[in-house]
Design a protein around this motif. Sequence first.
Motif, PDB file in Angstrom:
ATOM      1  N   PHE A  56      64.316  12.689  81.121  1.00  0.00           N
ATOM      2  CA  PHE A  56      65.356  11.934  80.877  1.00  0.00           C
ATOM      3  C   PHE A  56      66.046  12.397  79.524  1.00  0.00           C
ATOM      4  CE2 PHE A  56      62.563   7.889  82.526  1.00  0.00           C
ATOM      5  CZ  PHE A  56      63.268   8.078  83.875  1.00  0.00           C
ATOM      6  N   ASN A  57      67.159  12.281  79.195  1.00  0.00           N
ATOM      7  CA  ASN A  57      67.646  12.732  77.876  1.00  0.00           C
ATOM      8  C   ASN A  57      67.284  11.962  76.862  1.00  0.00           C
ATOM      9  OD1 ASN A  57      69.582  13.079  75.771  1.00  0.00           O
ATOM     10  ND2 ASN A  57      70.970  13.827  77.431  1.00  0.00           N
ATOM     11  N   PRO A  58      66.657  12.517  75.782  1.00  0.00           N
ATOM     12  CA  PRO A  58      66.257  11.701  74.678  1.00  0.00           C
ATOM     13  C   PRO A  58      67.155  11.049  74.043  1.00  0.00           C
ATOM     14  CG  PRO A  58      66.375  14.238  73.983  1.00  0.00           C
ATOM     15  CD  PRO A  58      66.613  14.139  75.589  1.00  0.00           C
ATOM     16  N   ILE A  59      68.440  11.396  73.943  1.00  0.00           N
ATOM     17  CA  ILE A  59      69.398  10.678  73.302  1.00  0.00           C
ATOM     18  C   ILE A  59      69.645   9.188  74.079  1.00  0.00           C
ATOM     19  CG2 ILE A  59      72.016  10.505  72.727  1.00  0.00           C
ATOM     20  CD1 ILE A  59      72.113  13.211  72.533  1.00  0.00           C
ATOM     21  N   GLU A  60      69.564   8.996  75.385  1.00  0.00           N
ATOM     22  CA  GLU A  60      69.503   8.057  76.010  1.00  0.00           C
ATOM     23  C   GLU A  60      68.447   6.874  75.718  1.00  0.00           C
ATOM     24  OE1 GLU A  60      69.739   8.528  80.278  1.00  0.00           O
ATOM     25  OE2 GLU A  60      71.837   9.864  80.206  1.00  0.00           O
ATOM     26  N   ILE A  61      67.306   7.561  75.805  1.00  0.00           N
ATOM     27  CA  ILE A  61      65.991   6.884  75.541  1.00  0.00           C
ATOM     28  C   ILE A  61      65.995   6.270  74.121  1.00  0.00           C
ATOM     29  CG2 ILE A  61      63.628   6.751  75.055  1.00  0.00           C
ATOM     30  CD1 ILE A  61      63.463   8.883  77.421  1.00  0.00           C
ATOM     31  N   LEU A  62      66.507   7.158  72.890  1.00  0.00           N
ATOM     32  CA  LEU A  62      66.357   6.763  71.730  1.00  0.00           C
ATOM     33  C   LEU A  62      67.612   5.666  71.057  1.00  0.00           C
ATOM     34  CD1 LEU A  62      64.257   7.540  69.356  1.00  0.00           C
ATOM     35  CD2 LEU A  62      64.338   9.127  71.315  1.00  0.00           C
ATOM     36  N   PHE A  63      68.842   5.896  72.114  1.00  0.00           N
ATOM     37  CA  PHE A  63      69.831   4.887  71.987  1.00  0.00           C
ATOM     38  C   PHE A  63      69.319   3.464  72.204  1.00  0.00           C
ATOM     39  CE2 PHE A  63      74.198   6.737  70.447  1.00  0.00           C
ATOM     40  CZ  PHE A  63      73.479   7.956  69.789  1.00  0.00           C
ATOM     41  N   LEU A  96      69.891   3.556  62.609  1.00  0.00           N
ATOM     42  CA  LEU A  96      70.109   4.899  62.392  1.00  0.00           C
ATOM     43  C   LEU A  96      68.925   5.990  62.534  1.00  0.00           C
ATOM     44  CD1 LEU A  96      72.459   4.618  59.100  1.00  0.00           C
ATOM     45  CD2 LEU A  96      73.028   5.434  61.492  1.00  0.00           C
ATOM     46  N   PHE A  97      67.547   5.235  62.106  1.00  0.00           N
ATOM     47  CA  PHE A  97      66.631   6.346  62.088  1.00  0.00           C
ATOM     48  C   PHE A  97      66.309   6.774  63.646  1.00  0.00           C
ATOM     49  CE2 PHE A  97      62.245   6.542  63.799  1.00  0.00           C
ATOM     50  CZ  PHE A  97      61.635   7.458  62.742  1.00  0.00           C
ATOM     51  N   TYR A  98      66.533   5.759  64.711  1.00  0.00           N
ATOM     52  CA  TYR A  98      66.497   6.195  66.235  1.00  0.00           C
ATOM     53  C   TYR A  98      67.515   6.708  66.557  1.00  0.00           C
ATOM     54  CZ  TYR A  98      62.173   2.886  66.288  1.00  0.00           C
ATOM     55  OH  TYR A  98      60.971   2.338  66.197  1.00  0.00           O
ATOM     56  N   PHE A  99      68.345   6.551  66.262  1.00  0.00           N
ATOM     57  CA  PHE A  99      69.754   7.421  66.691  1.00  0.00           C
ATOM     58  C   PHE A  99      69.812   8.884  66.205  1.00  0.00           C
ATOM     59  CE2 PHE A  99      73.222   3.761  67.407  1.00  0.00           C
ATOM     60  CZ  PHE A  99      72.253   3.322  68.422  1.00  0.00           C
ATOM     61  N   SER A 100      69.432   8.967  64.675  1.00  0.00           N
ATOM     62  CA  SER A 100      69.400  10.334  64.519  1.00  0.00           C
ATOM     63  C   SER A 100      68.309  11.034  65.032  1.00  0.00           C
ATOM     64  CB  SER A 100      69.038  10.332  62.772  1.00  0.00           C
ATOM     65  OG  SER A 100      68.023   9.675  62.412  1.00  0.00           O
ATOM     66  N   TYR A 101      66.960  10.505  65.144  1.00  0.00           N
ATOM     67  CA  TYR A 101      65.893  11.067  65.995  1.00  0.00           C
ATOM     68  C   TYR A 101      66.091  11.669  67.483  1.00  0.00           C
ATOM     69  CZ  TYR A 101      60.791  11.713  66.475  1.00  0.00           C
ATOM     70  OH  TYR A 101      59.421  12.080  66.920  1.00  0.00           O
ATOM     71  N   ILE A 103      69.013  12.479  68.403  1.00  0.00           N
ATOM     72  CA  ILE A 103      70.098  13.553  68.560  1.00  0.00           C
ATOM     73  C   ILE A 103      69.194  14.847  68.056  1.00  0.00           C
ATOM     74  CG2 ILE A 103      72.094  14.396  67.129  1.00  0.00           C
ATOM     75  CD1 ILE A 103      73.094  11.379  67.092  1.00  0.00           C
ATOM     76  N   LEU A 104      68.463  14.559  67.024  1.00  0.00           N
ATOM     77  CA  LEU A 104      67.683  15.714  66.549  1.00  0.00           C
ATOM     78  C   LEU A 104      66.587  16.514  67.594  1.00  0.00           C
ATOM     79  CD1 LEU A 104      66.937  14.489  62.819  1.00  0.00           C
ATOM     80  CD2 LEU A 104      68.242  16.608  63.513  1.00  0.00           C
ATOM     81  N   PHE A 105      66.141  15.422  68.281  1.00  0.00           N
ATOM     82  CA  PHE A 105      65.066  15.898  69.169  1.00  0.00           C
ATOM     83  C   PHE A 105      66.053  16.633  70.081  1.00  0.00           C
ATOM     84  CE2 PHE A 105      62.144  15.560  72.585  1.00  0.00           C
ATOM     85  CZ  PHE A 105      61.042  15.818  72.053  1.00  0.00           C
ATOM     86  N   TYR A 106      67.039  16.081  70.646  1.00  0.00           N
ATOM     87  CA  TYR A 106      67.738  16.721  71.709  1.00  0.00           C
ATOM     88  C   TYR A 106      68.268  18.154  71.440  1.00  0.00           C
ATOM     89  CZ  TYR A 106      71.944  17.871  74.366  1.00  0.00           C
ATOM     90  OH  TYR A 106      72.836  18.345  75.395  1.00  0.00           O
ATOM     91  N   PHE A 121      55.700  20.495  67.904  1.00  0.00           N
ATOM     92  CA  PHE A 121      55.137  20.206  66.741  1.00  0.00           C
ATOM     93  C   PHE A 121      56.327  20.371  65.714  1.00  0.00           C
ATOM     94  CE2 PHE A 121      53.057  20.964  62.724  1.00  0.00           C
ATOM     95  CZ  PHE A 121      52.188  19.954  62.772  1.00  0.00           C
ATOM     96  N   ILE A 122      57.052  21.659  65.833  1.00  0.00           N
ATOM     97  CA  ILE A 122      57.935  21.858  64.768  1.00  0.00           C
ATOM     98  C   ILE A 122      59.120  20.671  64.710  1.00  0.00           C
ATOM     99  CG2 ILE A 122      59.510  23.529  63.999  1.00  0.00           C
ATOM    100  CD1 ILE A 122      57.593  25.690  64.691  1.00  0.00           C
ATOM    101  N   SER A 123      59.548  20.709  66.236  1.00  0.00           N
ATOM    102  CA  SER A 123      60.669  19.636  66.364  1.00  0.00           C
ATOM    103  C   SER A 123      60.295  18.182  66.041  1.00  0.00           C
ATOM    104  CB  SER A 123      61.026  19.692  67.944  1.00  0.00           C
ATOM    105  OG  SER A 123      61.174  21.049  68.182  1.00  0.00           O
TER     106      SER A 123
END
Length: 435
Positions: A56-63, A96-101, A103-106, A121-123
Amino acid sequence: MFEQTFNKKKRIKSIFIIAIGVAIASQININFFVPGFIVTLSVVILPVFLYFYKEFNPIEILFVTGIISPLYRGVFLYFGTGNLHNTIRFIGADVLFYFSYGILFYLLYWRKKKTGITDLFISVFFCDFISNVIEISIMLHFKRYSYIMFQDLAIIAFIRTVIMICIILLLKYYKFLLINEEHEKRYRRLILMTSSVKSEIYFMNKNNADIEGVMKKAYLLYKIISEQNYPLQLKDLSLDIAKDVHEIKKDYISVIKGLEEMVGKKTDTAEVDMAKMNIKDIVNIIKTDVLKYIKTNKLNISLEFKLEDNFNVVEHFYIVCILRNLIYNSIESMDKKKNGYIKILIKRSEYDCILVVSDNGKGIKEKDIEFIFNPGFSTKFNTETGDICRGIGLAHVKGIVNDVFGGTIEVQSTAGIGTEFTIKIKEDNMEGEPV
């Protein structure tokens, strides 16, 4: 078309389950820095979900999570404070926290082709830290920054990331244990099944020699009848018998060849068949099988293996068959006896490998002992059905011990007290090429 619709529904369902799980976990939290800014358990389990749901695309999940979780939290916050303005402000920062999370994870992890646990770990650390900075900046209106704040946010991100990594490693280790346990179960079943099949093949090959003898006698009868002045009908009948026995032999040989290919050439048992097996491993397989049988049938029997020496066995399938046959014979001899026991002793003695199976069952009558290894002989009789046991178990054992291993088998038994079977096999025949 149906499959695509089904997969799409399954995908949506999984994303919503993740979002709801994160929303519930967000209720475990502590306040930090400013009112409304909280450190929650959800940010620990969130990357765990992202790791295990890589499809699953993390952006979909986090949005989706960024809508469900803040709204869920906002309901509790509003009823707790009654302040709609602050509730909307806190929800906005949370979104905003979840949206940015996401996008960054992606960008940092998901779109990479090759990733390891260090990359994760770094990501996750940077996703956590930067997303928290964005969230608290909204709450502080981009004012009143301090070094301590960034330091604490970095420490929080680091601790949560370490916990997340530990959870993932523990889950992976648990999964590995389950897979390993399942493989061991399949391997045990494979050994037990193959040992049974190979022993039956051995017995069928012996029977094949008897069939050959019957066929020869039938054809000899036909020749004698042909040379004498017997009725033509009798001559034809004797020839038909010889032909029928020949056809039975052909079918019998085909069955034997099919079984031999199944356990020796066409399955992964071929590699197992060629390799030697440690007697300790054989004992563990048999012990697990027998203890399960005793427990399932609620039998009052104790099983004791005493392994004084360890050695390799080249024809391990046959040893499995021998020991299982003797042990299950002992179980049958208990006849609902209380406090029954079966002892198996395995040791070396000079150049021999010795296997001893003893029990405190009902024993064997003295007049029957000399016949117990004969095919078809049995003292087991079912009074309810009238069925007699086919009685080839001990014939199997003696034949394999004598013919495959060139060994000997002896029995000592006293009616009402118990029985002891002692098998002696030369060390070279046990560990090397059997005779």
